[in-house]
Design a protein around this motif. Structure first.
Motif, PDB file in Angstrom:
ATOM      1  N   ASP A  48       4.808  -5.191  30.031  1.00 21.72           N
ATOM      2  CA  ASP A  48       6.062  -4.493  29.338  1.00 21.72           C
ATOM      3  C   ASP A  48       5.848  -4.727  28.242  1.00 21.72           C
ATOM      4  O   ASP A  48       6.644  -4.107  26.938  1.00 21.72           O
ATOM      5  N   SER A  49       5.563  -5.893  27.168  1.00 28.47           N
ATOM      6  CA  SER A  49       5.399  -5.967  25.891  1.00 28.47           C
ATOM      7  C   SER A  49       4.618  -5.225  25.182  1.00 28.47           C
ATOM      8  O   SER A  49       4.466  -4.149  24.122  1.00 28.47           O
ATOM      9  N   PHE A  50       3.274  -4.225  25.549  1.00 31.22           N
ATOM     10  CA  PHE A  50       2.151  -3.585  24.591  1.00 31.22           C
ATOM     11  C   PHE A  50       3.756  -2.007  24.295  1.00 31.22           C
ATOM     12  O   PHE A  50       3.902  -1.484  24.068  1.00 31.22           O
ATOM     13  N   ALA A  51       4.291  -1.602  26.148  1.00 32.67           N
ATOM     14  CA  ALA A  51       4.983  -0.357  26.170  1.00 32.67           C
ATOM     15  C   ALA A  51       6.376  -0.871  25.148  1.00 32.67           C
ATOM     16  O   ALA A  51       6.939   0.004  24.246  1.00 32.67           O
ATOM     17  N   ALA A  52       6.594  -1.976  24.990  1.00 26.40           N
ATOM     18  CA  ALA A  52       7.401  -2.592  23.934  1.00 26.40           C
ATOM     19  C   ALA A  52       7.342  -1.440  22.293  1.00 26.40           C
ATOM     20  O   ALA A  52       7.647  -1.694  21.516  1.00 26.40           O
ATOM     21  N   ILE A  53       6.257  -2.739  22.282  1.00 22.22           N
ATOM     22  CA  ILE A  53       5.354  -1.938  20.932  1.00 22.22           C
ATOM     23  C   ILE A  53       5.693  -0.956  20.839  1.00 22.22           C
ATOM     24  O   ILE A  53       5.513  -0.266  19.914  1.00 22.22           O
ATOM     25  N   ILE A  54       5.119   0.224  21.593  1.00 21.47           N
ATOM     26  CA  ILE A  54       4.651   1.498  21.763  1.00 21.47           C
ATOM     27  C   ILE A  54       6.631   2.168  21.279  1.00 21.47           C
ATOM     28  O   ILE A  54       6.119   2.679  20.162  1.00 21.47           O
ATOM     29  N   GLU A  55       7.365   1.776  21.883  1.00 22.72           N
ATOM     30  CA  GLU A  55       8.740   2.082  21.858  1.00 22.72           C
ATOM     31  C   GLU A  55       9.252   2.008  20.640  1.00 22.72           C
ATOM     32  O   GLU A  55       9.463   2.845  20.144  1.00 22.72           O
ATOM     33  N   THR A  56       8.633   0.764  19.651  1.00 22.58           N
ATOM     34  CA  THR A  56       9.041   1.066  18.543  1.00 22.58           C
ATOM     35  C   THR A  56       8.768   2.109  17.138  1.00 22.58           C
ATOM     36  O   THR A  56       9.073   2.033  16.277  1.00 22.58           O
ATOM     37  N   LEU A  57       8.142   2.148  17.582  1.00 22.48           N
ATOM     38  CA  LEU A  57       6.639   3.799  17.439  1.00 22.48           C
ATOM     39  C   LEU A  57       7.463   4.610  17.943  1.00 22.48           C
ATOM     40  O   LEU A  57       7.515   6.429  16.801  1.00 22.48           O
TER      41      LEU A  57
END
Ligand code: PEP
Length: 248
Positions: A238-247
């Motif tokens: 969840d957190s890794f994917a959420a970081i990637i979403e910010t890009l």
């Protein structure tokens, strides 16, 4: 235009069954990610499990270290050929934990980068200052020394640089976007002086140090920050994917 890159450093966490579950989670959350290049770096014992789980996806797998020799009597070490043959495409080199805890030097970093490149592995080379060094105002001198000491004799093409202030790794204390941008810009200028403008514009410089979904968006807005090397927050899909979403 530099396409963002996000790499997850799983450090010495996750046994193979947990790695498999994490990789499966990433696969389902990030299947449609076309806006960033993605890499996960599990521990050695999970490499083949994660590689088979992620085969056919756009998520690459990397290792966290390697030895510079191709084989030999080096108990406990792993060679570039072993990684490449297992399906690894990337390798982290010179992480501050390796420098501080295992005595890795710029000379060793140079040998490892050289060996990785010869084997077709893509190195992510880490540089960064300690808190004491930052407080004494020598951050630029330190990161320049690490960059030129590790890479100076090599063609920088094919490398990714990660700026990771040691005081921000695993501490919950992140560099402010402007602090990170200043060092990224300095590194890019150093690359320009040594290797020329074209290389300086094409080399990706990642930021690492307590990156989380809450701070990734502001960091990624800075011109010279091309993505992230993520430790703790890469251990949860969840957190890794959420970081990637910010890009996006
Ligand atoms: C890292 O291990 O490279 C790292 C940046 O860790 P964390 O995100 O946990 O600070």
């Amino acid at each position: 235009m530099r396409k963002p890159l996000v790499a997850g450093n799983w450090k010495m966490f996750t046994v193979p069954s947990v790695s498999k579950e994490l990789a499966a989670g990433l696969k389902s959350k990030l299947a449609g990610c076309g806006w960033a290049d993605l890499v996960v770096c599990p521990p050695y014992t999970s490499l083949t499990t994660v590689i088979s789980e992620l085969t056919g996806t756009s998520i690459d797998v990397g290792a966290q270290n390697l030895h510079w020799e191709s084989e030999g009597a080096f108990t406990g070490e792993i060679s570039p050929q072993m990684l490449s043959d297992s399906g690894c495409k990337w390798v982290i080199i010179g992480h501050s934990e390796r420098r501080a805890i295992f005595g890795e030097t710029d000379d060793g970093v140079f040998k490892k980068i050289n060996a990785a490149l010869k084997t077709g592995l893509k190195p992510i080379v880490c540089v960064g200052e300690s808190l004491e060094q930052r407080d004494s105002g020598v951050t630029e001198e330190i990161v320049k020394g690490q960059l030129l000491g590790g890479i100076g004799q090599l063609n920088i093409s094919g490398l990714t640089i990660a700026y990771e202030p040691v005081w921000a790794i695993g501490t919950g204390r992140t560099a402010t976007p402007q602090q990170a941008q200043d060092v990224h810009r300095f590194l890019r200028n150093t690359i320009k002086e040594k290797w020329g403008q074209e290389k300086a514009e094409s080399i990706k410089i990642l930021y690492g140090g307590s990156v989380k979904p809450e701070n990734a968006g502001d960091l990624s807005k800075k011109d010279d920050i091309d993505g992230f090397l993520v430790g703790g927050a890469s251990l949860k899909a969840d957190s890794f994917a959420a970081i990637i979403e910010t890009l996006k």
